[in-house]
Design a protein around this motif. Structure first.
Motif, mmCIF file in Angstrom:
data_model
loop_
_atom_site.group_PDB
_atom_site.id
_atom_site.type_symbol
_atom_site.label_atom_id
_atom_site.label_comp_id
_atom_site.label_asym_id
_atom_site.label_seq_id
_atom_site.Cartn_x
_atom_site.Cartn_y
_atom_site.Cartn_z
ATOM 1 N N VAL A 1 2.662 10.602 -1.670
ATOM 2 C CA VAL A 1 2.992 10.401 -0.254
ATOM 3 C C VAL A 1 2.006 9.398 0.363
ATOM 4 C CG1 VAL A 1 4.045 12.673 0.191
ATOM 5 C CG2 VAL A 1 1.591 12.371 0.462
ATOM 6 N N THR A 2 2.440 8.740 1.403
ATOM 7 C CA THR A 2 1.588 7.782 2.107
ATOM 8 C C THR A 2 0.386 8.475 2.719
ATOM 9 O OG1 THR A 2 3.512 6.392 2.600
ATOM 10 C CG2 THR A 2 1.556 6.063 3.968
ATOM 11 N N LEU A 3 0.604 9.621 3.335
ATOM 12 C CA LEU A 3 -0.474 10.314 4.040
ATOM 13 C C LEU A 3 -1.678 10.584 3.137
ATOM 14 C CD1 LEU A 3 -1.804 11.780 6.387
ATOM 15 C CD2 LEU A 3 -0.374 13.771 5.870
ATOM 16 N N GLN A 4 -1.446 11.056 1.949
ATOM 17 C CA GLN A 4 -2.574 11.384 1.059
ATOM 18 C C GLN A 4 -3.416 10.149 0.763
ATOM 19 O OE1 GLN A 4 -4.362 13.726 0.605
ATOM 20 N NE2 GLN A 4 -3.859 14.868 -1.227
ATOM 21 N N GLY A 5 -2.774 9.006 0.587
ATOM 22 C CA GLY A 5 -3.515 7.774 0.377
ATOM 23 C C GLY A 5 -4.343 7.397 1.591
ATOM 24 N N LEU A 6 -3.767 7.574 2.775
ATOM 25 C CA LEU A 6 -4.497 7.241 4.000
ATOM 26 C C LEU A 6 -5.674 8.192 4.224
ATOM 27 C CD1 LEU A 6 -1.514 6.366 6.354
ATOM 28 C CD2 LEU A 6 -3.141 4.782 5.291
ATOM 29 N N ILE A 7 -5.508 9.434 3.848
ATOM 30 C CA ILE A 7 -6.609 10.404 3.975
ATOM 31 C C ILE A 7 -7.729 10.020 3.014
ATOM 32 C CG2 ILE A 7 -7.303 12.783 3.514
ATOM 33 C CD1 ILE A 7 -4.456 13.614 4.445
ATOM 34 N N ARG A 8 -7.383 9.809 1.760
ATOM 35 C CA ARG A 8 -8.403 9.557 0.738
ATOM 36 C C ARG A 8 -9.074 8.199 0.876
ATOM 37 N NH1 ARG A 8 -7.237 12.591 -4.753
ATOM 38 N NH2 ARG A 8 -6.335 14.480 -3.894
ATOM 39 N N GLU A 9 -8.301 7.200 1.260
ATOM 40 C CA GLU A 9 -8.854 5.851 1.268
ATOM 41 C C GLU A 9 -9.326 5.377 2.643
ATOM 42 O OE1 GLU A 9 -6.580 3.055 -1.030
ATOM 43 O OE2 GLU A 9 -6.107 4.578 -2.544
ATOM 44 N N TYR A 10 -8.835 6.024 3.711
ATOM 45 C CA TYR A 10 -9.218 5.592 5.057
ATOM 46 C C TYR A 10 -9.723 6.730 5.930
ATOM 47 C CZ TYR A 10 -7.096 1.077 4.057
ATOM 48 O OH TYR A 10 -6.809 -0.148 3.513
ATOM 49 N N GLY A 11 -9.723 7.949 5.418
ATOM 50 C CA GLY A 11 -10.184 9.083 6.215
ATOM 51 C C GLY A 11 -9.268 9.423 7.372
ATOM 52 N N ALA A 12 -7.982 9.130 7.227
ATOM 53 C CA ALA A 12 -7.016 9.407 8.300
ATOM 54 C C ALA A 12 -6.966 10.904 8.601
ATOM 55 C CB ALA A 12 -5.625 8.908 7.905
ATOM 56 N N ASP A 13 -6.790 11.227 9.864
ATOM 57 C CA ASP A 13 -6.640 12.621 10.302
ATOM 58 C C ASP A 13 -5.185 13.033 10.088
ATOM 59 O OD1 ASP A 13 -5.675 14.472 12.671
ATOM 60 O OD2 ASP A 13 -7.798 14.904 12.321
ATOM 61 N N PRO A 14 -4.933 14.018 9.226
ATOM 62 C CA PRO A 14 -3.542 14.373 8.901
ATOM 63 C C PRO A 14 -2.738 14.866 10.098
ATOM 64 C CG PRO A 14 -5.082 15.894 7.850
ATOM 65 C CD PRO A 14 -5.892 14.811 8.467
ATOM 66 N N GLU A 15 -3.350 15.634 10.982
ATOM 67 C CA GLU A 15 -2.605 16.135 12.155
ATOM 68 C C GLU A 15 -2.204 14.987 13.072
ATOM 69 O OE1 GLU A 15 -1.471 19.228 12.652
ATOM 70 O OE2 GLU A 15 -2.333 19.776 10.719
ATOM 71 N N HIS A 16 -3.130 14.074 13.303
ATOM 72 C CA HIS A 16 -2.820 12.919 14.150
ATOM 73 C C HIS A 16 -1.707 12.084 13.524
ATOM 74 C CE1 HIS A 16 -3.440 8.796 15.791
ATOM 75 N NE2 HIS A 16 -3.396 9.501 16.906
ATOM 76 N N TYR A 17 -1.810 11.849 12.228
ATOM 77 C CA TYR A 17 -0.792 11.090 11.508
ATOM 78 C C TYR A 17 0.586 11.739 11.662
ATOM 79 C CZ TYR A 17 1.867 9.273 7.509
ATOM 80 O OH TYR A 17 2.854 8.738 6.706
ATOM 81 N N LEU B 1 0.830 -1.211 0.000
ATOM 82 C CA LEU B 1 0.000 0.000 0.000
ATOM 83 C C LEU B 1 0.859 1.254 0.000
ATOM 84 C CD1 LEU B 1 -3.074 -0.624 2.327
ATOM 85 C CD2 LEU B 1 -3.060 -0.079 -0.101
ATOM 86 N N ARG B 2 1.941 1.242 0.755
ATOM 87 C CA ARG B 2 2.820 2.418 0.769
ATOM 88 C C ARG B 2 3.388 2.682 -0.619
ATOM 89 N NH1 ARG B 2 6.900 3.019 5.546
ATOM 90 N NH2 ARG B 2 7.136 5.011 4.496
ATOM 91 N N ARG B 3 3.832 1.647 -1.297
ATOM 92 C CA ARG B 3 4.343 1.828 -2.673
ATOM 93 C C ARG B 3 3.235 2.347 -3.582
ATOM 94 N NH1 ARG B 3 7.151 -2.743 -1.253
ATOM 95 N NH2 ARG B 3 5.634 -4.166 -2.189
ATOM 96 N N HIS B 4 2.047 1.807 -3.431
ATOM 97 C CA HIS B 4 0.897 2.256 -4.226
ATOM 98 C C HIS B 4 0.592 3.729 -3.951
ATOM 99 C CE1 HIS B 4 -3.065 2.315 -6.061
ATOM 100 N NE2 HIS B 4 -3.567 2.737 -4.908
ATOM 101 N N TYR B 5 0.554 4.120 -2.687
ATOM 102 C CA TYR B 5 0.248 5.510 -2.331
ATOM 103 C C TYR B 5 1.308 6.461 -2.862
ATOM 104 C CZ TYR B 5 -3.336 3.677 0.830
ATOM 105 O OH TYR B 5 -4.423 3.045 1.355
ATOM 106 N N TRP B 6 2.572 6.054 -2.818
ATOM 107 C CA TRP B 6 3.626 6.901 -3.368
ATOM 108 C C TRP B 6 3.439 7.071 -4.876
ATOM 109 C CZ3 TRP B 6 7.561 9.982 -1.744
ATOM 110 C CH2 TRP B 6 7.758 10.040 -0.365
ATOM 111 N N ALA B 7 3.077 5.990 -5.550
ATOM 112 C CA ALA B 7 2.898 6.060 -7.003
ATOM 113 C C ALA B 7 1.676 6.899 -7.383
ATOM 114 C CB ALA B 7 2.767 4.645 -7.577
ATOM 115 N N VAL B 8 0.594 6.754 -6.643
ATOM 116 C CA VAL B 8 -0.661 7.420 -6.998
ATOM 117 C C VAL B 8 -0.756 8.826 -6.421
ATOM 118 C CG1 VAL B 8 -3.185 7.304 -6.733
ATOM 119 C CG2 VAL B 8 -1.883 5.236 -7.256
ATOM 120 N N TYR B 9 -0.370 8.993 -5.153
ATOM 121 C CA TYR B 9 -0.587 10.260 -4.450
ATOM 122 C C TYR B 9 0.699 11.046 -4.155
ATOM 123 C CZ TYR B 9 -5.100 8.051 -3.508
ATOM 124 O OH TYR B 9 -6.313 7.435 -3.628
#
Length: 119
Positions: free
Chosen positions: A55-71, A45-53
């Motif tokens: 950075v890892t964070l952007q993938g986690l935000i878009r696909e899992y609704g991760a809170d960027p500040e908490h991350y 997933l990290r490799r996928h997020y780097w390729a698509v977005y």
């Protein structure tokens, strides 16, 4: 020249200090323990997020609704003093620059303050 901007990580200190390795461990832990991603999926997933977005964070935000500040707080909660110490040469060189100095990072503010405090 009115101002000078510096990138924090691997610029104001050498990549040889390997702070990113500590952050990398925390990113994987965040994905497993906070987001709930199965350990065997994390690297892919990290490799996928780097390729698509980019950075890892952007993938986690878009696909899992991760809170960027908490991350950012979580992944940058590392033992900076174990890797960095005062750098008198850096301090001397920066003091020679008369322009206003700014530091930017994609890390958390606390991370920047810890790094700058050590340097």
């Amino acid at each position: 020249m009115d101002a000078v901007f510096f990138d924090l990580d691997n610029t104001l200190y050498s990549a040889e200090h390997d702070l990113f390795n500590l952050i990398d461990v925390r990113i994987n832990r965040y994905m497993r323990e906070v987001v709930g991603i199965a350990p065997e999926r994390v690297d892919g997933l990290r490799r996928h997020y780097w390729a698509v977005y980019g950075v890892t964070l952007q993938g986690l935000i878009r696909e899992y609704g991760a809170d960027p500040e908490h991350y950012l707080d979580y992944v940058h909660d590392i033992d900076v003093p174990s890797r960095l110490s005062a750098d008198p040469v850096l301090e001397q060189e920066l003091s020679r620059i008369r322009a206003r100095k700014f530091v930017f990072t994609n890390g958390s503010r606390d991370h920047a303050e810890r790094v700058l405090g050590c340097l």
